[in-house]
Design a protein around this motif. Structure first.
Motif, short mmCIF file in Angstrom:
data_model
loop_
_atom_site.label_atom_id
_atom_site.label_comp_id
_atom_site.label_asym_id
_atom_site.label_seq_id
_atom_site.Cartn_x
_atom_site.Cartn_y
_atom_site.Cartn_z
N ILE A 108 3.46 2.84 -4.88
CA ILE A 108 2.32 1.92 -4.86
C ILE A 108 1.19 2.46 -3.99
N HIS A 109 1.50 3.40 -3.13
CA HIS A 109 0.47 4.00 -2.28
C HIS A 109 -0.44 4.95 -3.05
N LEU A 110 -0.16 5.16 -4.34
CA LEU A 110 -1.04 5.95 -5.20
C LEU A 110 -2.23 5.12 -5.71
N VAL A 111 -2.19 3.83 -5.48
CA VAL A 111 -3.20 2.94 -6.07
C VAL A 111 -4.63 3.34 -5.72
N PRO A 112 -4.98 3.66 -4.47
CA PRO A 112 -6.38 4.03 -4.18
C PRO A 112 -6.87 5.21 -5.02
N LEU A 113 -6.01 6.22 -5.21
CA LEU A 113 -6.41 7.37 -6.01
C LEU A 113 -6.55 7.00 -7.49
N LEU A 114 -5.66 6.17 -7.99
CA LEU A 114 -5.76 5.73 -9.38
C LEU A 114 -7.03 4.92 -9.62
N VAL A 115 -7.32 4.00 -8.69
CA VAL A 115 -8.48 3.13 -8.85
C VAL A 115 -9.78 3.92 -8.74
N VAL A 116 -9.87 4.82 -7.74
CA VAL A 116 -11.11 5.57 -7.59
C VAL A 116 -11.31 6.53 -8.76
N GLY A 117 -10.24 7.10 -9.30
CA GLY A 117 -10.39 7.96 -10.47
C GLY A 117 -10.88 7.20 -11.68
#
Length: 478
Positions: A108-117
């Motif tokens: 779930i800590h991947l969320v910032p990278l997924l959202v910004v991409g």
């Protein structure tokens, strides 16, 4: 609620959405803090929440800047908090982690990278740029960070590493193989790639919708222009039809009345005969005008773009004003489905009789009487003959005229000659003819427009009888 949301600007919507996400994130983190779901290092979840809120709040307004900030800073801050480096540097805001770890502690800590991409690509940042920063950031977080930790710890005093605190960290390069989850890394990179492509596709679809809306607005504008053009064409056609009625019937009445007035004292019987003729012709003209107005008033507005009956292709508005032809009587249904008077060859013959009544000898060669005049070409031919004879009666000062209507597979050939004394027509008379407020010039222009509208031609030249020759060719119509 939906109405209030739509009234907000994009920036206000983003900040409000970010606030809701932050509230849900940190409340959930606080609720699970005392349960078995509690993460090993809650501080990294706080970092993830902070970057997620900032990304949602600002990425659509400054997409490139936020893409760089999140992609560069998030792995460093995440690593500093996760490994305990932040606490060792004196940054106690995140607390001292109980267990130091250089790995990604939760998917779930991947969320910032997924959202910004996704949002950066959706906001217009090029796909390659988004992929480079986000996938590079993930590689730094999952590959680069453990590698750096392993290199550093391989050169430190082993006594520092004897406690349980650093047991979860890689001690050397050889331990990286068992420390890094390669399958998770590949899956996460593919997930980020998919999110970036999805964001780019979202932008493409928005641009397509905006382009369609723009084209639709342009079509609406063009439709309004076309409707206005149709209104203008309808007005022109109505004016032409009324001109035909007035010029043909009333001109004959005036000429006959003038002739009767000149001999009224010497030959009273001629005056009475003229009056009876004028009465009959006047009634015929009134009937024609009433029929024209009736058809215009009762025509279906949806029957065609030109107004009544969809017969605008004839160029002369026959569905809207065919009553002007030769004083036709009651209306009959035309091929367009509307109520409009359809002339026959008897009506054309009566045009010649009307000229004979005012002293002009007219010879006519017409198609067989049993022929039905139903096509737009036939109706155009009738209107051209009528207008040409009206010009002979009013302007030519002629005593004789000849009308020839030749019909064949190649189309209709109309020839109207007169022996008028006005001399040959001027050069390029059709090009120099102009409409005026008095109505002069309408005849030649109207005949040319009618012939052109059905794909034909019209020429005016000197004729063999000494006056003008009006000749029109009209193509056959299926």
């Amino acid at each position: 609620m939906v109405g209030i949301w739509r009234r907000l600007s994009q920036g206000q919507q983003d900040v409000l959405l970010a606030a809701v996400i932050g509230l849900v994130w940190f409340v959930s983190l606080n609720l699970i803090n005392g349960t078995g779901l509690r993460p090993h290092n809650p501080a990294v979840s706080v970092v993830t929440g902070v970057f997620l809120v900032g990304t949602v709040a600002f990425v659509r307004r400054i997409p490139r800047i936020m893409l760089v900030i999140v992609s560069v800073l998030y792995p460093f801050v995440y690593a500093a908090v996760g490994t305990g480096l932040a606490a060792q540097l004196g940054l106690t805001i995140f607390g001292q982690p109980e267990i130091s770890d250089a790995a990604l502690q939760s998917e779930i800590h991947l969320v910032p990278l997924l959202v910004v991409g996704y949002l950066a690509a959706s906001a217009g940042v090029r796909r390659f740029t988004c992929l480079f920063f986000t996938m590079g950031s993930l590689a730094a977080l999952m590959i680069g960070l453990p590698t750096v930790v392993a290199i550093v710890l391989s050169h430190v005093n082993r006594d520092v590493l004897r406690g349980d605190r650093y047991q979860s960290l890689p001690r050397n390069i050889g331990s990286l193989y068992s420390y890094i989850d390669v399958s998770l890394f590949v899956f996460a990179e593919a997930l980020i790639c998919g999110m970036v492509l999805l964001g780019a596709d979202s932008r493409r679809r928005r641009k397509s919708v905006a382009l369609l809306e723009q084209r639709n607005a342009e079509l609406v504008r063009l439709r309004a222009v076309e409707a206005e053009r149709a209104v203008v064409a309808e007005r022109t056609r109505i004016a032409r039809d009324l001109h035909d009625v007035i010029s043909h019937h009333v001109s004959a009445v005036v000429i006959r009345a003038q002739a009767a007035d000149r001999v009224a004292d010497q030959r009273p019987e001629v005056l009475r005969e003229a009056i009876r003729w004028i009465i009959a012709s006047g009634k015929e003209a009134l009937t024609a005008m009433r029929e024209t107005v009736r058809v215009l008033n009762t025509a279906s507005p949806g029957s065609g773009p030109d107004g009544a009956g969809g017969a605008g292709s004839a160029g002369g508005g026959f569905a809207a004003g065919g009553a002007a032809v030769g004083g036709v009587g009651p209306g009959r249904a035309d091929s367009g489905g509307g109520r409009a008077p359809v002339p026959d060859l008897r009506d054309v013959a009566r045009m010649g009789e009307r000229l004979k009544a005012v002293g002009i000898d007219v010879a006519m060669e017409l198609p067989p009487r049993q022929r039905q005049l139903t096509t737009a070409t036939d109706l155009t031919a009738v209107r051209i003959i009528q207008e040409a004879l009206t010009n002979v009666m009013v302007h030519a000062k002629a005593t004789a005229a000849r009308v020839t209507w030749q019909s064949g597979p190649q189309g209709e050939l109309l020839t109207i000659d007169d022996n008028g004394t006005g001399g040959p027509p001027p050069v390029n008379v059709l090009e120099t003819a102009r409409r005026s407020a008095s109505g002069r010039g309408n005849g030649l222009i109207g005949m040319r427009e009618r012939a052109t509208a059905v794909g034909g031609t019209l020429a005016v030249a000197a004729g063999p009888l000494g006056g003008w020759r009006v000749q029109a060719w009209l193509p056959p119509q299926n």
